[in-house]
Design a protein around this motif. Structure first.
Motif, mmCIF file in Angstrom:
data_model
loop_
_atom_site.group_PDB
_atom_site.id
_atom_site.type_symbol
_atom_site.label_atom_id
_atom_site.label_comp_id
_atom_site.label_asym_id
_atom_site.label_seq_id
_atom_site.Cartn_x
_atom_site.Cartn_y
_atom_site.Cartn_z
ATOM 1 N N ARG A 423 46.210 27.116 66.347
ATOM 2 C CA ARG A 423 46.990 27.893 67.318
ATOM 3 C C ARG A 423 48.486 27.819 66.994
ATOM 4 O O ARG A 423 49.208 28.813 67.130
ATOM 5 C CB ARG A 423 46.717 27.393 68.734
ATOM 6 C CG ARG A 423 45.272 27.632 69.181
ATOM 7 C CD ARG A 423 45.045 27.242 70.640
ATOM 8 N NE ARG A 423 45.729 28.162 71.535
ATOM 9 C CZ ARG A 423 46.732 27.841 72.348
ATOM 10 N NH1 ARG A 423 47.176 26.585 72.373
ATOM 11 N NH2 ARG A 423 47.299 28.742 73.130
ATOM 12 N N VAL A 424 48.948 26.631 66.558
ATOM 13 C CA VAL A 424 50.359 26.499 66.180
ATOM 14 C C VAL A 424 50.674 27.426 65.006
ATOM 15 O O VAL A 424 51.682 28.163 65.009
ATOM 16 C CB VAL A 424 50.681 25.033 65.810
ATOM 17 C CG1 VAL A 424 52.050 24.929 65.133
ATOM 18 C CG2 VAL A 424 50.657 24.155 67.054
ATOM 19 N N ALA A 425 49.809 27.412 63.990
ATOM 20 C CA ALA A 425 50.047 28.261 62.818
ATOM 21 C C ALA A 425 49.948 29.739 63.183
ATOM 22 O O ALA A 425 50.746 30.566 62.709
ATOM 23 C CB ALA A 425 49.042 27.911 61.722
ATOM 24 N N ALA A 426 48.962 30.078 64.020
ATOM 25 C CA ALA A 426 48.807 31.480 64.427
ATOM 26 C C ALA A 426 50.036 31.957 65.185
ATOM 27 O O ALA A 426 50.503 33.100 64.999
ATOM 28 C CB ALA A 426 47.550 31.632 65.281
ATOM 29 N N ALA A 427 50.587 31.093 66.038
ATOM 30 C CA ALA A 427 51.804 31.463 66.769
ATOM 31 C C ALA A 427 52.966 31.661 65.805
ATOM 32 O O ALA A 427 53.789 32.579 65.970
ATOM 33 C CB ALA A 427 52.141 30.385 67.797
ATOM 34 N N ALA A 428 53.036 30.811 64.772
ATOM 35 C CA ALA A 428 54.148 30.891 63.825
ATOM 36 C C ALA A 428 54.098 32.159 62.989
ATOM 37 O O ALA A 428 55.146 32.690 62.589
ATOM 38 C CB ALA A 428 54.138 29.663 62.914
#
Length: 707
Positions: A423-428
């Protein structure tokens, strides 16, 4: 030079109790004799006793005075129990206290007091018998002093007396009986009566035969060491009363008929026993020179000492009911020295470059790479990942579970951390969509992330910190937490519905250290947990993409040495039998003691595996937040962590179920974790140097979708 006030046949000291009127009168007489040296050793012995772990009480009423007439000396010593505890303390735990107590119930007989002198003395020295019986008719001559550890003052004394005196000066409480006339057909049964083991170390073939015939009748095992190439013979007449003497090496010869033969006629039979083809070249050549250039067969003190050590080992095995069958073996030091070789000196922890990860180039690759970087117990990476169009599936892989991963709860925590990273990477990268936890199906639990077009500024800001998240097992400085740290971590956990429970005071940290160290001890001492623990470790020259790179343990030099011992299952078996091994927890104890805080991430207990997934997401979020604050983070998974009840604890370590239940209860109370919550993971927080290496990962295989 001390004056000898004793007849030549005296070998027993007088053990006197000053509280006994008769003994007190004798002590008064001895003290009044100016020729007798009086020495009180008790103060020094009591000081030694105080230094001993688990020392017995030494009642002064048990103290004794010991008079050695051949030394013209009167000594005061502590009582037998304290005396033995001090003298035999350095045996532990090659021999435990219980084993020593058991061996003191044994009576050992030694026929022959040339090489037999050293055998009897070593048996007394090790404390592996409670009574000794010695036999030899010969006196000490100067030519005996190449192998009998006596002196010029012993020349002319009976060999048994010399041995018995030396043992009495070592241990005045050990009973020693002597047969100064040796043994023959008329006395051998008396000598064998009540023996636990017979050590036959005499020169006479007649006596050798008589001893074995009597040993068969009395069902006493016989040991013989021949002082050439370390030849040891074991004849278990206690287990095999019909066994033929000398292993049947004499063939069909009538053993009784050998007794009347002349020495020359006995020689061929002796060679059949010794096996002339196996004698050392020097010994065999010396036999050919007897009565030519040498007087008799040669014996070296070193070989006699080796024989005593070999016999002592056999005596311990018999006395402790350890395996020792009848048979023959050679403990050949000459041959061993011929195999001398250089030891391996390579240092497995240095000189190997770290594994470098391939930098992802597409958005989906960045998401998959972020999943790779999630933490998991033992770096097991218990997930299977696939990308179906717009959906990333992360499923729990049961094949990557372990015994401590009870009910796949630890794997579910890892899955939650992987979900958070995704989720962190997808948000980034602007692909954040919805996520879902799915129970059942082909996997016990899985999570899905739908790729969308959204973002989350807070998550996106954590992207570089998430990639930099790492385990740091370095010793901390012990500095306290900076203000507001726990509040910041609590807010991070709350974002996933979890709570932080912390101990940050010095006293509390010390108590937690002891509890976690005890849990680690259980892990070492439980066979399957020990196997799994060391199965996780990887040396730098191995595939480092799974398991723990041993360099990441940040072992000090002494810890590396301890780890090599800790890896040995045979050593752990002894420690388990002895209820020992407290030092096994020192590695973790030292690290916890150097911490600023220990925290536990808790979540509602009624959420099942889904709760552990959410808890894993909270763990990752808290971990990232802690590193952003400059803290080093080490995950700690005590053996009890994922147990929900006594059955779980029994499954993970049946032998230590009660221990783990107690430690778990005390840990929860100390951390103030309420009964309606479970713990996803324990984290140790400290201020510490950067870690030496980061754990590598297996690549996560996806569909190759590029957004």
């Amino acid at each position: 030079m001390s004056r000898d006030l004793a007849p030549h046949d005296v070998f027993r000291p007088q053990v006197l109790n000053e509280n006994d009127p008769g003994d007190a009168a004798e002590l008064t007489r001895l003290r009044a004799d100016a020729r007798i040296e009086v020495v009180d050793l008790r103060a020094g012995l009591r000081a030694e006793l105080r230094r001993i772990h688990r020392a017995p009480d030494a009642d002064p009423a048990d103290d004794r005075w010991v008079y050695y007439p051949w030394r013209s000396a009167l000594l005061a010593v502590v009582g037998a129990q304290g005396f033995n505890a001090i003298r035999l303390d350095r045996n532990r735990n090659k021999l435990t206290v219980a084993e020593q107590r058991r061996l003191r119930g044994r009576t050992i007989g030694v026929i022959g007091q040339s090489s037999g002198h050293e055998i009897a003395y070593v048996a007394a020295l090790e404390g592996i018998c409670g009574r000794l019986r010695l036999a030899d008719a010969d006196i000490v001559e100067l030519s005996n002093l190449n192998r009998i550890p006596g002196g010029l003052f012993d020349i002319g004394l009976n060999k048994c007396v010399v041995t018995a005196r030396r043992i009495a000066e070592l241990d005045p409480y050990l009973p020693v009986e002597v047969f100064r006339a040796g043994v023959d057909d008329d006395s051998i049964d008396e000598f064998l009566q009540g023996l636990s083991v017979l050590v036959e170390a005499c020169d006479s073939l007649d006596v050798k035969i008589a001893a074995r015939e009597a040993a068969r009748r009395h069902r006493v095992p016989v040991l013989m060491e021949t002082n050439d190439r370390g030849l040891l013979d074991v004849e278990r007449f206690d287990l095999e009363p019909d066994r033929r003497p000398f292993h049947g090496l004499l063939g069909d010869v009538d053993v009784a008929a050998l007794r009347g033969l002349a020495t020359r006629d006995k020689a061929p039979h002796v060679m059949r026993i010794l096996d002339a083809t196996q004698l050392s070249p020097r010994f065999a050549a010396s036999l050919a020179e007897i009565d030519e250039s040498v007087t008799t067969w040669p014996q070296l003190a070193g070989e006699v000492a080796l024989g005593a050590a070999t016999i002592a080992t056999a005596l311990r095995r018999i006395g402790l009911d350890q395996p020792l069958p009848s048979g023959r073996v050679r403990v050949d030091l000459e041959r061993a020295l011929d195999e001398l070789a250089e030891p391996l000196v390579a240092d497995p922890l240095s000189g190997v470059p770290p594994v470098l990860a391939v930098e992802p180039s597409t958005s989906v690759e960045r998401i998959l790479h972020s999943i790779e970087r999630a933490p998991s117990g033992g770096n097991a990476q218990p997930w299977a990942v696939r990308v179906d169009g717009e959906v990333v599936h992360i499923s729990l892989d049961p094949d990557r579970s372990s015994a401590m991963d009870i009910g796949f709860r630890g794997s579910a925590v890892a899955l939650g951390a992987a979900m958070h990273n995704a989720r962190v990477a997808a948000a980034a990268v602007g692909l954040l969509g919805s996520s879902e936890i799915v129970l059942g199906g082909e996997s016990p639990v899985s999570v899905t992330l739908r790729l969308g077009s959204g973002t989350d500024p807070d998550l996106a800001a954590d992207y570089p910190h998430m990639l930099g998240r790492e385990t740091n097992r370095s010793l901390g400085t012990g500095a306290p937490l900076a203000p507001d740290v726990l509040d910041t971590l609590a807010r991070a956990a709350a974002a996933d519905g979890a709570r932080v429970y912390a101990v940050a005071d010095e006293t509390g940290i010390a108590e937690v250290a002891d509890l976690l160290a005890e849990a680690d001890r259980v892990r070492y001492l439980t066979d399957h947990l020990h196997t799994e623990m060391f199965g996780e470790l990887r040396q730098p020259d191995e595939d480092l993409r799974t398991g723990l790179d041993v360099r990441s343990l940040e072992l000090t030099a002494d810890e590396q040495a301890k780890m090599r011992i800790g890896a040995r299952a045979d050593v752990m078996a002894y420690l388990r039998d002895w209820s020992g091994g407290r030092a096994l927890g020192e590695y973790l104890r030292d690290r916890v003691l150097s911490s600023a805080a220990v925290i536990a991430i808790g979540f509602p207990a009624n959420e099942g595996l889904a709760g552990y997934v959410k808890g894993g997401s909270a763990v990752e979020r808290v971990w990232i937040a802690a590193q952003k604050l400059g803290l080093a983070v080490q995950p700690v998974s005590p053996v009890f962590l994922y147990a929900r009840n006594a059955d779980d604890l029994r499954d993970v370590s049946a032998a230590f179920t009660d221990t783990l239940a107690s430690v778990h209860k005390r840990f929860s109370a100390l951390m103030r974790i309420p009964g309606h919550e479970q713990v996803a993971l324990v984290l140790r927080l400290s201020y510490a140097p950067a870690p030496t290496v980061r754990s590598a990962r297996l690549p996560v295989l996806g569909s190759g979708n590029d957004r």
